[in-house]
Design a protein around this motif. Structure first.
Motif, PDB file in Angstrom:
ATOM      1  N   ALA A  41       0.843  -1.203   0.000  1.00  0.00           N
ATOM      2  CA  ALA A  41       0.000   0.000   0.000  1.00  0.00           C
ATOM      3  C   ALA A  41       0.874   1.247   0.000  1.00  0.00           C
ATOM      4  N   ASP A  42       0.306   2.344  -0.485  1.00  0.00           N
ATOM      5  CA  ASP A  42       1.089   3.586  -0.500  1.00  0.00           C
ATOM      6  C   ASP A  42       1.054   4.250   0.881  1.00  0.00           C
ATOM      7  N   TYR A  43       1.946   5.205   1.062  1.00  0.00           N
ATOM      8  CA  TYR A  43       2.154   5.853   2.355  1.00  0.00           C
ATOM      9  C   TYR A  43       0.879   6.537   2.851  1.00  0.00           C
ATOM     10  N   GLN A  44       0.155   7.213   1.992  1.00  0.00           N
ATOM     11  CA  GLN A  44      -1.050   7.940   2.392  1.00  0.00           C
ATOM     12  C   GLN A  44      -2.122   6.983   2.924  1.00  0.00           C
ATOM     13  N   GLU A  45      -2.286   5.876   2.260  1.00  0.00           N
ATOM     14  CA  GLU A  45      -3.260   4.871   2.703  1.00  0.00           C
ATOM     15  C   GLU A  45      -2.885   4.331   4.083  1.00  0.00           C
ATOM     16  N   ILE A  46      -1.612   4.105   4.286  1.00  0.00           N
ATOM     17  CA  ILE A  46      -1.139   3.615   5.584  1.00  0.00           C
ATOM     18  C   ILE A  46      -1.333   4.681   6.656  1.00  0.00           C
ATOM     19  N   ASN A  47      -1.022   5.922   6.323  1.00  0.00           N
ATOM     20  CA  ASN A  47      -1.205   7.025   7.261  1.00  0.00           C
ATOM     21  C   ASN A  47      -2.677   7.158   7.679  1.00  0.00           C
ATOM     22  N   ASP A  48      -3.577   7.059   6.718  1.00  0.00           N
ATOM     23  CA  ASP A  48      -5.010   7.142   7.021  1.00  0.00           C
ATOM     24  C   ASP A  48      -5.430   6.011   7.947  1.00  0.00           C
ATOM     25  N   GLN A  49      -4.921   4.823   7.686  1.00  0.00           N
ATOM     26  CA  GLN A  49      -5.256   3.672   8.519  1.00  0.00           C
ATOM     27  C   GLN A  49      -4.673   3.815   9.925  1.00  0.00           C
ATOM     28  N   ILE A  50      -3.458   4.359  10.021  1.00  0.00           N
ATOM     29  CA  ILE A  50      -2.843   4.589  11.330  1.00  0.00           C
ATOM     30  C   ILE A  50      -3.711   5.543  12.140  1.00  0.00           C
ATOM     31  N   PHE A  51      -4.155   6.627  11.496  1.00  0.00           N
ATOM     32  CA  PHE A  51      -4.974   7.598  12.222  1.00  0.00           C
ATOM     33  C   PHE A  51      -6.315   6.990  12.639  1.00  0.00           C
ATOM     34  N   SER A  52      -6.867   6.149  11.822  1.00  0.00           N
ATOM     35  CA  SER A  52      -8.113   5.472  12.169  1.00  0.00           C
ATOM     36  C   SER A  52      -7.922   4.587  13.402  1.00  0.00           C
ATOM     37  N   LEU A  53      -6.832   3.828  13.426  1.00  0.00           N
ATOM     38  CA  LEU A  53      -6.524   2.995  14.596  1.00  0.00           C
ATOM     39  C   LEU A  53      -6.222   3.854  15.821  1.00  0.00           C
ATOM     40  N   LEU A  54      -5.552   4.965  15.571  1.00  0.00           N
ATOM     41  CA  LEU A  54      -5.181   5.867  16.651  1.00  0.00           C
ATOM     42  C   LEU A  54      -6.423   6.477  17.306  1.00  0.00           C
ATOM     43  N   HIS A  80       5.196   6.590  19.341  1.00  0.00           N
ATOM     44  CA  HIS A  80       5.984   6.985  18.173  1.00  0.00           C
ATOM     45  C   HIS A  80       5.093   7.572  17.076  1.00  0.00           C
ATOM     46  N   LEU A  81       3.997   8.216  17.489  1.00  0.00           N
ATOM     47  CA  LEU A  81       3.069   8.807  16.536  1.00  0.00           C
ATOM     48  C   LEU A  81       2.842  10.280  16.852  1.00  0.00           C
ATOM     49  N   GLY A  82       3.892  10.954  17.311  1.00  0.00           N
ATOM     50  CA  GLY A  82       3.804  12.363  17.677  1.00  0.00           C
ATOM     51  C   GLY A  82       3.385  13.271  16.537  1.00  0.00           C
ATOM     52  N   GLU A  83       3.686  12.876  15.294  1.00  0.00           N
ATOM     53  CA  GLU A  83       3.329  13.731  14.148  1.00  0.00           C
ATOM     54  C   GLU A  83       1.812  13.798  13.953  1.00  0.00           C
ATOM     55  N   PHE A  84       1.065  12.901  14.578  1.00  0.00           N
ATOM     56  CA  PHE A  84      -0.392  12.906  14.468  1.00  0.00           C
ATOM     57  C   PHE A  84      -1.054  13.790  15.526  1.00  0.00           C
ATOM     58  N   TYR A  85      -0.268  14.380  16.419  1.00  0.00           N
ATOM     59  CA  TYR A  85      -0.852  15.148  17.524  1.00  0.00           C
ATOM     60  C   TYR A  85      -1.747  16.297  17.055  1.00  0.00           C
TER      61      TYR A  85
END
Length: 187
Positions: A41-54, A80-85
């Motif tokens: 998967a591409d980075y954006q898709e992974i980022n969206d999924q990370i935020f959903s889990l977060l 290790h997800l400080g950039e999502f703050y």
């Protein structure tokens, strides 16, 4: 099929990298995201999924007790997800789940009922990352001299059974006890 993402163990966590991006994930997040990495998967898709889990993790974290903005930030850094703050902060504020003023007022009322003084409460609020000016304003509004003396007498009446105030050592112990609970020396 060649994998786009490379996964390496890094202490208790995992480092996941492709040619442009690097992520450090806890085992929980890696387990949830593994199918995405496997399917390149591409980075954006992974980022969206990370935020959903977060979001789920943050809601659970907030069900345990109210938190300050600084505690949420520290929690994300620990994951290790400080950039999502910033994104998480705005999302929680929209849901009215993150408000330092309300959090501080609740903590003041709770600690006041438990028999703690303004100095103890002030220290706790500072540790939780609440702004010093806000702490001072709320404590000034919540604690009057009369209320403080009433709380001291309630707290001390329980403690007094153990000490004799005529004895200098016991009197010093009582003063230290009240100071440890966040009160001025009023005896």
């Amino acid at each position: 099929m060649k994998w786009k993402w490379k996964i390496e163990k890094q202490g208790r966590n995992f480092k996941v990298a492709d040619s442009k991006h690097t992520l450090v994930l806890t085992p929980y997040f890696l387990k949830q995201l593994y199918p995405l990495f496997k399917n390149n998967a591409d980075y954006q898709e992974i980022n969206d999924q990370i935020f959903s889990l977060l979001k789920d993790r943050l809601l659970y974290f907030l069900t345990l007790r109210d938190r300050s903005e600084k505690e949420i930030e520290r929690y994300l850094i620990r994951l290790h997800l400080g950039e999502f703050y910033p994104k998480a902060q705005s999302w929680l504020k929209k849901l009215n789940l993150l408000d330092d003023r309300k959090f501080a007022q609740k903590l003041i009322n709770w600690r006041k009922e438990a028999g703690f003084g303004p100095f103890y409460i002030k220290q706790q609020l500072w540790q939780k990352g609440i702004d010093a000016d806000l702490v001072e304003a709320l404590l000034k509004k919540s604690y009057t001299e009369k209320e403080e003396k009433k709380i001291i007498s309630e707290v001390f009446s329980k403690y007094q059974r153990k000490v004799d105030l005529k004895n200098a050592k016991d009197r010093a112990k009582a003063i230290r006890y009240l100071a440890g609970r966040g009160f001025k020396q009023h005896i």
